[in-house]
Write an enzyme that holds these catalytic residues in place. Structure first.
Site, PDB file in Angstrom:
ATOM      1  N   ASP A  36      40.585 -40.145 -11.850  1.00  0.00           N
ATOM      2  CA  ASP A  36      39.960 -38.857 -11.555  1.00  0.00           C
ATOM      3  C   ASP A  36      39.660 -38.682 -10.067  1.00  0.00           C
ATOM      4  O   ASP A  36      39.714 -39.630  -9.277  1.00  0.00           O
ATOM      5  CB  ASP A  36      38.649 -38.721 -12.356  1.00  0.00           C
ATOM      6  CG  ASP A  36      38.910 -38.346 -13.807  1.00  0.00           C
ATOM      7  OD1 ASP A  36      40.045 -37.952 -14.117  1.00  0.00           O
ATOM      8  OD2 ASP A  36      37.975 -38.448 -14.626  1.00  0.00           O
ATOM      9  N   LYS A  58      40.628 -32.926 -10.878  1.00  0.00           N
ATOM     10  CA  LYS A  58      40.396 -31.495 -11.076  1.00  0.00           C
ATOM     11  C   LYS A  58      39.318 -31.063 -10.099  1.00  0.00           C
ATOM     12  O   LYS A  58      38.345 -31.780  -9.871  1.00  0.00           O
ATOM     13  CB  LYS A  58      39.920 -31.196 -12.499  1.00  0.00           C
ATOM     14  CG  LYS A  58      40.852 -31.662 -13.599  1.00  0.00           C
ATOM     15  CD  LYS A  58      40.199 -31.445 -14.952  1.00  0.00           C
ATOM     16  CE  LYS A  58      41.031 -32.046 -16.059  1.00  0.00           C
ATOM     17  NZ  LYS A  58      40.357 -31.943 -17.371  1.00  0.00           N
ATOM     18  N   MET A 169      26.361 -31.664 -11.802  1.00  0.00           N
ATOM     19  CA  MET A 169      27.228 -30.624 -11.227  1.00  0.00           C
ATOM     20  C   MET A 169      26.619 -29.228 -11.357  1.00  0.00           C
ATOM     21  O   MET A 169      27.292 -28.278 -11.737  1.00  0.00           O
ATOM     22  CB  MET A 169      28.605 -30.641 -11.909  1.00  0.00           C
ATOM     23  CG  MET A 169      29.322 -31.959 -11.756  1.00  0.00           C
ATOM     24  SD  MET A 169      29.663 -32.347 -10.036  1.00  0.00           S
ATOM     25  CE  MET A 169      31.194 -33.200 -10.173  1.00  0.00           C
TER      26      MET A 169
END
Length: 481
Positions: A36, A58, A169
């Site tokens: 990731d 991503k 986040m």
């Protein structure tokens, strides 16, 4: 074909030292690694040279590899019989979508194993000086996604009764988080803390209250990845800060590498709180030397090793042929203290080349073709004991390692390190010249500084004696001043 197996491995939040022993071993044994964006790419250096590295990063609000495509990759690589590691930042079971990915494997009858990691909220909070629980301040702790994708309302009434809440986040939704907490009964003067890039040397923390945290974060331009912590326990931060008080906290370094051995310079900077990027990444393969050749080499008056890798390649060949090290009657010399240490670790002593006499037969043991017939090493015979080469898988990774905070200091340990950063940095589509113009530059010795000048740059730091310890002292003193 026999089915492979998939290992879901938690990489931790950023500090490479937080990987678990079991997770590290899984990386080392992997045939394929799907990794990731938020994990520290330095962890990939432990992978085998023939391991396939697949980036599955991503970024918010951008198109990239889809979750469906990741699931398909896991299935297809496992069905090919590979040992697959799905390397995820933090803990794979905490907002890591491990459930979805594991379900796709279960449907195909593919075995899998989950290796937990240190989750961001706990690690980042403690690196910012805040334990998430405390007998006097916080007996309950909750983790909540800050960008909820479930389309279900968060139980705000339940959250306000929790002593300490961590939002993952949630910077973009911070105004909404604040509004909902206050509207459901959380006092506006409740302490709040936002931690960006937690546990990295570039970690940045903004402290305030629910009343003013949005404005404070906006003023510092913080964004994701970040953890937002809410609770009275944040008041302990003033007493318990430790990471952000390290002498090189907040500093980002690029160390130009020339070998496979662990960099003492990079390790020293890391221990002092700096974030260290090392490039290029090197690998090595042993050159086959016949027993008769090796025995002939032992008759030379002097043997000069050009690198730690050449030391290990030569001595490993002796071991392979069951030749006792005690048969080495030659006087041993090295070009660097690293090579001297490599010999010491194998029970042999050596002196630096500066003290090598000119008389006597000489064998130069090198690690790459450029060492052969290098007149600077002396008038002698040359042998390559190992082949050292740049791992070009990391050319793609290097630009991503430079994302975020700018590199403040670039460090070179020898002349060759200058050439390698220039050559392979540009090959990785990184503007090395532009990077050097914006950064401070440190070199270990005069020869390295002279090579830097050949490229049009001058060093800002050079120790009086060419040693890692003195260069680190210069950096620390410069940072304090």
């Amino acid at each position: 074909m026999t089915k492979g197996k998939v290992y879901f491995v938690g990489a931790g939040p950023g500090d490479v030292g937080l990987i678990t022993v079991k997770g590290q071993k899984a990386i080392e044994k992997a045939d394929v690694i799907l990794y990731d964006r938020l994990l520290n790419p330095k962890l990939l250096e432990a992978a085998a040279f023939d391991c396939e590295l697949i980036y599955c990063g991503k970024t918010p609000y951008t198109t990239g590899i889809s979750q469906g495509e990741i699931n398909e990759l896991l299935v297809s690589k496992a069905l090919e019989g590979h040992r697959v590691v799905r390397l995820k930042g933090g803990d794979p079971a905490v907002f890591g979508r491990v459930g979805e990915e594991a379900e796709s494997l279960k449907d195909e009858g593919i075995p899998f194993e989950v290796i937990p990691g240190v989750t961001s909220s706990i690690a980042a909070s403690m690196y910012a000086g805040v334990p998430v629980t405390h007998r006097d301040y916080g007996r309950s702790f909750a983790m909540v996604t800050g960008h909820d994708q479930t389309k279900k309302d968060i139980d705000w009434n339940g959250l306000v009764s929790i002593d300490t809440v961590a939002f993952y986040m949630g910077v973009a939704n911070l105004p909404s988080i604040r509004e909902n907490l206050i509207n459901h009964g959380k006092p506006g003067n409740t302490p709040a803390l936002v931690i960006q890039w937690g546990t990295y040397g570039r970690q940045e923390s903004v402290e305030g209250t629910l009343d003013d945290i949005v404005e404070r974060v906006s003023g510092r331009s913080l964004g994701n990845p970040a953890i937002t912590l809410v609770g009275d326990i944040i008041s302990l931060r003033g007493k318990l800060q430790w990471f952000e008080r390290k002498p090189l906290y907040g500093q980002r370094f690029l160390v130009a590498r020339t070998g496979t051995a662990k960099s003492a310079l990079a390790e020293a900077l890391y221990e002092l709180g700096g974030e260290v990027i090392e490039f290029p990444k090197w690998n090595a393969t042993k050159v086959k030397i016949e027993e008769s050749q090796l025995l002939a080499f032992l008759s030379y008056d002097r043997i000069l090793f050009t690198s730690p890798e050449s030391v290990h390649g030569f001595l490993d060949s002796l071991t392979e042929h069951a030749i006792d090290f005690r048969r080495i009657s030659s006087k041993l010399y090295v070009l660097s203290r690293k090579s001297k240490k490599a010999l010491q670790q194998r029970g042999l002593t050596a002196e630096l080349k500066s003290g090598m006499p000119e008389a006597g037969t000489l064998l130069v043991v090198g690690d790459r073709n450029r060492d052969l017939r290098d007149l600077a090493h002396g008038d002698g015979d040359y042998i390559q004991s190992i082949t050292k080469f740049v791992d070009e898988r990391f050319l793609e990774i290097f630009p991503r390692m430079l994302d975020g905070k700018a590199v403040g200091t670039v460090l070179f340990s020898n002349r060759h390190s200058v050439d390698m950063l220039m050559q392979y940095g540009n090959k990785a589509d990184v503007d090395v010249e532009g990077l050097l113009k914006q950064a401070s530059i440190g070199v270990i010795g005069e020869s390295t500084g002279n090579r830097l000048q050949d490229y049009g740059f001058t060093s800002d730091m050079m120790p009086k004696e060419p040693s890692v310890e003195q260069l680190v002292d210069l950096i620390v003193n410069r940072n304090v001043c």
